[in-house]
Design a protein around this motif. Structure first.
Motif, mmCIF file in Angstrom:
data_model
loop_
_atom_site.group_PDB
_atom_site.id
_atom_site.type_symbol
_atom_site.label_atom_id
_atom_site.label_comp_id
_atom_site.label_asym_id
_atom_site.label_seq_id
_atom_site.Cartn_x
_atom_site.Cartn_y
_atom_site.Cartn_z
ATOM 1 N N LEU A 1 -2.883 -23.121 -17.095
ATOM 2 C CA LEU A 1 -3.113 -22.009 -16.170
ATOM 3 C C LEU A 1 -2.302 -22.160 -14.882
ATOM 4 O O LEU A 1 -1.767 -21.173 -14.360
ATOM 5 N N MET A 2 -2.187 -23.381 -14.370
ATOM 6 C CA MET A 2 -1.383 -23.588 -13.172
ATOM 7 C C MET A 2 0.093 -23.327 -13.439
ATOM 8 O O MET A 2 0.792 -22.743 -12.607
ATOM 9 N N SER A 3 0.587 -23.741 -14.600
ATOM 10 C CA SER A 3 2.002 -23.498 -14.904
ATOM 11 C C SER A 3 2.263 -22.015 -15.130
ATOM 12 O O SER A 3 3.317 -21.504 -14.725
ATOM 13 N N SER B 1 4.574 -17.053 -12.965
ATOM 14 C CA SER B 1 4.426 -15.662 -12.525
ATOM 15 C C SER B 1 4.874 -15.487 -11.076
ATOM 16 O O SER B 1 5.277 -14.398 -10.690
ATOM 17 N N LEU B 2 4.804 -16.554 -10.289
ATOM 18 C CA LEU B 2 5.329 -16.514 -8.920
ATOM 19 C C LEU B 2 6.833 -16.757 -8.895
ATOM 20 O O LEU B 2 7.436 -16.755 -7.827
ATOM 21 N N ARG B 3 7.423 -16.968 -10.052
ATOM 22 C CA ARG B 3 8.853 -17.223 -10.220
ATOM 23 C C ARG B 3 9.309 -18.412 -9.382
ATOM 24 O O ARG B 3 10.328 -18.358 -8.689
#
Length: 125
Positions: free
Chosen positions: A87-89, A94-96
């Motif tokens: 989930l963190m990755s 998603s934040l690129r």
């Protein structure tokens, strides 16, 4: 307790301590978020698992009341660590974070390192 079982428990504790130490060092030393993610989720999970298995073995061979809580901790740790890392990755992707520009004065290996909040120098590590 047999000498063989005592040595086995000592080896489990030493291996677990080594992996916990390596997980902590990796968390501090590695520069990129995605690299830092592997240290606690892989090495520390294995280290804590070894220490808890050694604890279960100690209680089992000393004829004391074995605690099922330790086995539940191992089970939950093995289930939750990979899920939280995944989930963190996904959030970082998603934040690129992989497209952020390189910091000035850093080599290609030291990309994506945010500045320290206290304004200190990162080269002291």
């Amino acid at each position: 307790m047999n000498v063989f079982w005592e040595l086995l428990l000592v080896v489990l504790l030493l291996v677990g301590s080594f992996f916990i130490l390596m997980g902590g060092i990796g968390l501090v030393k590695l520069s990129e978020f995605f690299r830092r993610l592997h240290a606690p989720t892989k090495a520390s999970t294995l280290g804590v698992g070894c220490v808890l298995v050694a604890s279960v073995g100690y209680h089992l061979f000393m004829d004391s009341d074995p605690q099922p809580r330790e086995l539940l901790i191992v089970a939950f740790l093995l289930i939750t660590a990979p899920i939280s890392a995944h989930l963190m990755s996904k959030a970082a992707l998603s934040l690129r974070m992989d497209e952020w520009p390189q910091l000035p004065g850093k080599s290609d290996e030291d990309t994506h390192v945010p500045p320290r909040p206290d304004g200190g120098d990162d080269d002291g590590y």
